[in-house]
Write a protein that holds these residues in place. Structure first.
Motif, PDB file in Angstrom:
ATOM      1  N   GLU A  37     -11.302  19.473  35.254  1.00  0.00           N
ATOM      2  CA  GLU A  37     -11.853  18.626  34.200  1.00  0.00           C
ATOM      3  C   GLU A  37     -11.384  19.093  32.818  1.00  0.00           C
ATOM      4  O   GLU A  37     -10.980  18.285  31.983  1.00  0.00           O
ATOM      5  CB  GLU A  37     -13.388  18.617  34.265  1.00  0.00           C
ATOM      6  N   TRP A  38     -11.440  20.407  32.607  1.00  0.00           N
ATOM      7  CA  TRP A  38     -10.988  20.939  31.324  1.00  0.00           C
ATOM      8  C   TRP A  38      -9.472  20.837  31.192  1.00  0.00           C
ATOM      9  O   TRP A  38      -8.953  20.576  30.103  1.00  0.00           O
ATOM     10  CB  TRP A  38     -11.457  22.376  31.113  1.00  0.00           C
ATOM     11  N   GLY A  72     -10.044   8.328  25.993  1.00  0.00           N
ATOM     12  CA  GLY A  72      -9.718   8.406  27.410  1.00  0.00           C
ATOM     13  C   GLY A  72     -10.191   9.672  28.089  1.00  0.00           C
ATOM     14  O   GLY A  72      -9.903   9.910  29.253  1.00  0.00           O
ATOM     15  N   ILE A  73     -10.927  10.508  27.379  1.00  0.00           N
ATOM     16  CA  ILE A  73     -11.455  11.744  27.971  1.00  0.00           C
ATOM     17  C   ILE A  73     -12.772  11.422  28.661  1.00  0.00           C
ATOM     18  O   ILE A  73     -13.659  10.791  28.077  1.00  0.00           O
ATOM     19  CB  ILE A  73     -11.649  12.834  26.900  1.00  0.00           C
ATOM     20  N   ASN A  74     -12.918  11.856  29.894  1.00  0.00           N
ATOM     21  CA  ASN A  74     -14.156  11.641  30.633  1.00  0.00           C
ATOM     22  C   ASN A  74     -15.098  12.790  30.324  1.00  0.00           C
ATOM     23  O   ASN A  74     -15.195  13.761  31.065  1.00  0.00           O
ATOM     24  CB  ASN A  74     -13.871  11.551  32.138  1.00  0.00           C
ATOM     25  N   GLU A  75     -15.798  12.685  29.196  1.00  0.00           N
ATOM     26  CA  GLU A  75     -16.684  13.762  28.766  1.00  0.00           C
ATOM     27  C   GLU A  75     -17.813  14.020  29.757  1.00  0.00           C
ATOM     28  O   GLU A  75     -18.334  15.118  29.836  1.00  0.00           O
ATOM     29  CB  GLU A  75     -17.246  13.494  27.369  1.00  0.00           C
ATOM     30  N   TYR A  76     -18.173  13.019  30.543  1.00  0.00           N
ATOM     31  CA  TYR A  76     -19.261  13.182  31.507  1.00  0.00           C
ATOM     32  C   TYR A  76     -18.908  14.204  32.590  1.00  0.00           C
ATOM     33  O   TYR A  76     -19.779  14.789  33.209  1.00  0.00           O
ATOM     34  CB  TYR A  76     -19.618  11.843  32.155  1.00  0.00           C
ATOM     35  N   SER A  77     -17.633  14.422  32.820  1.00  0.00           N
ATOM     36  CA  SER A  77     -17.222  15.363  33.856  1.00  0.00           C
ATOM     37  C   SER A  77     -17.343  16.817  33.402  1.00  0.00           C
ATOM     38  O   SER A  77     -17.273  17.724  34.220  1.00  0.00           O
ATOM     39  CB  SER A  77     -15.779  15.082  34.298  1.00  0.00           C
ATOM     40  N   LEU A  78     -17.532  17.046  32.105  1.00  0.00           N
ATOM     41  CA  LEU A  78     -17.627  18.414  31.595  1.00  0.00           C
ATOM     42  C   LEU A  78     -19.034  18.947  31.800  1.00  0.00           C
ATOM     43  O   LEU A  78     -20.006  18.357  31.329  1.00  0.00           O
ATOM     44  CB  LEU A  78     -17.263  18.453  30.108  1.00  0.00           C
ATOM     45  N   THR A  79     -19.128  20.074  32.506  1.00  0.00           N
ATOM     46  CA  THR A  79     -20.438  20.656  32.798  1.00  0.00           C
ATOM     47  C   THR A  79     -20.629  22.036  32.186  1.00  0.00           C
ATOM     48  O   THR A  79     -21.738  22.544  32.160  1.00  0.00           O
ATOM     49  CB  THR A  79     -20.656  20.763  34.318  1.00  0.00           C
ATOM     50  N   ASN A  80     -19.548  22.655  31.715  1.00  0.00           N
ATOM     51  CA  ASN A  80     -19.676  23.975  31.097  1.00  0.00           C
ATOM     52  C   ASN A  80     -18.625  24.136  30.014  1.00  0.00           C
ATOM     53  O   ASN A  80     -17.674  23.364  29.930  1.00  0.00           O
ATOM     54  CB  ASN A  80     -19.570  25.092  32.141  1.00  0.00           C
ATOM     55  N   LEU A  81     -18.806  25.151  29.197  1.00  0.00           N
ATOM     56  CA  LEU A  81     -17.906  25.413  28.072  1.00  0.00           C
ATOM     57  C   LEU A  81     -17.104  26.695  28.251  1.00  0.00           C
ATOM     58  O   LEU A  81     -16.527  27.204  27.294  1.00  0.00           O
ATOM     59  CB  LEU A  81     -18.720  25.479  26.770  1.00  0.00           C
ATOM     60  N   GLU A  82     -17.064  27.223  29.453  1.00  0.00           N
ATOM     61  CA  GLU A  82     -16.408  28.501  29.713  1.00  0.00           C
ATOM     62  C   GLU A  82     -15.004  28.629  29.117  1.00  0.00           C
ATOM     63  O   GLU A  82     -14.698  29.629  28.481  1.00  0.00           O
ATOM     64  CB  GLU A  82     -16.371  28.795  31.218  1.00  0.00           C
ATOM     65  N   ILE A 106     -19.846  29.524  23.847  1.00  0.00           N
ATOM     66  CA  ILE A 106     -19.278  29.409  22.503  1.00  0.00           C
ATOM     67  C   ILE A 106     -19.991  30.303  21.484  1.00  0.00           C
ATOM     68  O   ILE A 106     -19.741  30.212  20.288  1.00  0.00           O
ATOM     69  CB  ILE A 106     -19.251  27.942  22.014  1.00  0.00           C
ATOM     70  N   SER A 107     -20.847  31.180  21.944  1.00  0.00           N
ATOM     71  CA  SER A 107     -21.645  32.023  21.049  1.00  0.00           C
ATOM     72  C   SER A 107     -20.808  32.993  20.216  1.00  0.00           C
ATOM     73  O   SER A 107     -21.300  33.525  19.223  1.00  0.00           O
ATOM     74  CB  SER A 107     -22.698  32.805  21.840  1.00  0.00           C
TER      75      SER A 107
END
Length: 176
Positions: A37-38, A72-82, A106-107
């Motif tokens: 996804e990323w 065109g980015i499927n933002e719904y598929s993103l589940t983490n920010l690793e 992202i801290s």
């Protein structure tokens, strides 16, 4: 500096000389660990045609803006920010309407100035408490209750939090 020096040696050097960026910061191994996804997001944003080479991968490190909504980015598929934890130059991040649940990755993005994470599954904004450059935060339509982690962010100029569970602004009284 672009180098083939091992990661641990580069990290040691960065602690001693943080003002110098030693490339590659991101490695091919980093790319292999990134979720599909990323990878899709990065391919669209950086306009990679095929599998990126090391130089292209490191263009991601140099990005100061990442907008993961629309285009065109499927933002719904993103589940983490690793994968973003290593993108230290990010100043603007839009992850609205994704299924991200935690801001912890992202801290350490201390250059971050703008964060839009409305419509996500985030409930805790404590990871933002050390991001002293933040000027603009949108946590609307999230289940956030406590905005006190934003209280020490002296550069904060705008916070948007409609449709949240926040019921008091007293934690922000000390902001100037």
């Amino acid at each position: 500096i672009f180098s083939k020096v091992e990661l641990t040696e580069r990290q040691r050097f960065q602690k001693v000389r943080p003002e110098i960026t030693v490339y590659p910061v991101l490695t091919e191994e980093w790319w292999q660990r990134v979720s599909d996804e990323w990878k899709d997001v990065f391919r669209k944003v950086a306009r990679f045609k095929d599998e990126p080479n090391l130089l292209e991968i490191n263009r991601l490190y140099d990005m100061d803006r990442l907008i993961c909504t629309g285009n065109g980015i499927n933002e719904y598929s993103l589940t983490n920010l690793e994968p973003l934890a290593d993108l230290k130059n990010l100043k603007v991040l839009y992850i609205s309407n994704s299924n991200v649940t935690s801001l912890e990755p992202i801290s350490m993005l201390t250059n971050l100035r703008v964060l839009y994470c409305s419509g996500t599954k985030i409930t805790d904004i404590e990871p933002l408490s050390g991001l002293t450059q933040l000027e603009d935060v949108d946590i609307s339509a999230c289940a956030v209750k406590d905005i006190s982690p934003l209280a020490k962010l002296a550069n904060l100029r705008r916070i948007t939090f409609y449709e949240t569970k926040v019921d008091s602004l007293s934690a922000l009284a000390s902001l100037k």
